[in-house]
Design a protein around this motif. Structure first.
Motif, short mmCIF file in Angstrom:
data_model
loop_
_atom_site.label_atom_id
_atom_site.label_comp_id
_atom_site.label_asym_id
_atom_site.label_seq_id
_atom_site.Cartn_x
_atom_site.Cartn_y
_atom_site.Cartn_z
N HIS A 153 32.32 30.31 40.02
CA HIS A 153 32.20 31.23 41.01
C HIS A 153 32.99 32.42 40.79
O HIS A 153 32.34 33.22 41.33
N PHE A 154 34.19 32.34 40.10
CA PHE A 154 34.86 33.32 40.01
C PHE A 154 35.40 33.40 38.52
O PHE A 154 35.61 32.55 38.01
N ASP A 155 35.39 34.95 38.11
CA ASP A 155 35.82 34.64 36.56
C ASP A 155 37.49 34.35 36.45
O ASP A 155 37.92 34.12 35.27
N SER A 156 38.16 34.86 37.45
CA SER A 156 39.59 34.21 37.12
C SER A 156 40.33 34.37 38.61
O SER A 156 39.70 34.76 39.85
N LYS A 157 41.64 33.95 38.89
CA LYS A 157 42.34 33.74 40.16
C LYS A 157 42.52 35.25 40.70
O LYS A 157 42.00 35.67 41.79
N GLN A 158 42.57 36.10 39.69
CA GLN A 158 42.66 37.48 40.25
C GLN A 158 41.34 38.07 40.78
O GLN A 158 41.26 38.64 41.66
N HIS A 159 40.22 37.70 40.01
CA HIS A 159 38.88 38.25 40.65
C HIS A 159 38.70 37.55 42.10
O HIS A 159 38.25 38.14 42.92
N GLU A 215 37.81 39.40 45.59
CA GLU A 215 36.95 39.06 46.37
C GLU A 215 37.43 38.74 47.93
O GLU A 215 36.70 39.62 48.86
N LEU A 216 38.34 38.31 47.92
CA LEU A 216 38.95 37.99 49.24
C LEU A 216 39.43 39.49 49.93
O LEU A 216 39.27 39.49 51.03
N TYR A 217 40.13 39.99 49.22
CA TYR A 217 40.78 41.17 49.39
C TYR A 217 39.64 42.29 50.19
O TYR A 217 39.77 42.86 51.30
N HIS A 254 49.37 43.68 47.03
CA HIS A 254 48.78 43.28 45.69
C HIS A 254 48.36 44.42 44.96
O HIS A 254 47.48 44.19 44.06
N ALA A 255 48.89 45.44 45.04
CA ALA A 255 48.38 46.92 44.44
C ALA A 255 48.08 46.56 43.02
O ALA A 255 46.96 47.05 42.43
N ASP A 256 49.09 45.86 42.23
CA ASP A 256 49.06 45.73 40.95
C ASP A 256 47.98 44.95 40.62
O ASP A 256 47.63 44.64 39.35
N LEU A 257 47.49 43.97 41.37
CA LEU A 257 46.25 42.91 41.15
C LEU A 257 44.99 43.26 41.51
O LEU A 257 43.84 42.85 41.00
N LEU A 258 44.93 44.48 42.36
CA LEU A 258 43.70 44.93 42.82
C LEU A 258 42.88 45.86 41.88
O LEU A 258 43.33 46.61 41.09
N HIS A 317 40.49 48.71 45.56
CA HIS A 317 41.31 50.07 45.90
C HIS A 317 40.61 50.86 46.63
O HIS A 317 40.92 51.55 47.83
N LYS A 318 38.92 50.95 46.51
CA LYS A 318 38.26 51.94 47.31
C LYS A 318 38.25 51.21 48.75
O LYS A 318 37.96 52.15 49.48
N VAL A 319 38.08 49.92 48.80
CA VAL A 319 37.86 49.39 50.43
C VAL A 319 39.14 49.83 50.96
O VAL A 319 39.09 50.29 52.24
N ALA A 320 40.47 49.66 50.33
CA ALA A 320 41.56 50.12 50.88
C ALA A 320 41.68 51.48 51.35
O ALA A 320 41.92 51.87 52.69
#
Length: 192
Positions: free
Chosen positions: A46-52, A56-58, A109-113, A118-121
């Motif tokens: 479902h997801f490429d990685s934990k970061q992905h 998605e959640l963010y 989590h800026a370094d993980l986004l 970033h666009k959504v934020a």
């Protein structure tokens, strides 16, 4: 609903809860899988990685917050009332979905986004700044940069979001009204 969709929902719920209670870095994929009741490998279907998954959640949390801004902006009232409605909407959302509010407003989590996150934020921030600019235009908000007053207002409102998400302050708590009034007072132009 298809089984794959149900599995994805369980993964999302498990990750959201863990990211906002344990923290992103301490949340492992085996922990997410265990909480969701699936094998760890299922995550990667479902997801490429934990970061992905985090992104998605963010983005989902940011879309919710952005929708609340747009709903407030669409009201046929002045900027103060629009901001008050925005604040009430964010607090109500924090009461309903505390983890969503925590992820978007309280955790950094800026370094993980990724760029899309970033666009959504940025879209949320620009929507809020637009409401502040409306107040500057009609003289109800202090002169100065809209981005500064938006950050001041949001800083106070984030306190209420935090208290509501942690169930310390229900929506009818005196602190909610006091803090939301203080958020406005911090940016309001001096009355003549």
């Amino acid at each position: 609903m298809a089984q794959a969709d149900l599995t994805r929902q369980r993964l999302v719920r498990a990750a959201l809860e863990l990211f906002t209670s344990v923290g992103y870095h301490l949340t492992t994929t085996p922990l997410i899988a265990k909480k969701a009741g699936v094998a760890e490998g299922t995550i990667y279907r479902h997801f490429d990685s934990k970061q992905h998954l985090l992104n998605e959640l963010y983005r989902a949390a940011g879309r919710w917050a952005g929708k609340v801004v747009k709903e407030a902006d669409a009201l046929k009232v002045g900027p103060r009332e629009k901001l008050a409605e925005l604040a009430r909407g964010l607090v109500a959302g924090a009461e309903r979905e505390p983890a969503v509010a925590r992820l978007f407003f309280l955790q950094r989590h800026a370094d993980l986004l990724d760029e899309e996150s970033h666009k959504v934020a940025r879209d949320f921030r620009l929507g809020l700044e637009s409401l502040i600019a409306q107040g500057k235009a009609d003289g109800t908000v202090k002169p100065g940069a809209a981005e500064v007053w938006a950050a001041v207002w949001l800083g106070v409102v984030t306190l209420v979001v935090d208290r509501a998400a942690s169930k310390e302050w229900p929506g009818n708590h005196a602190g909610v009204t006091l803090a939301l009034d203080a958020a406005w007072d911090a940016i309001a132009a001096a009355r003549a």
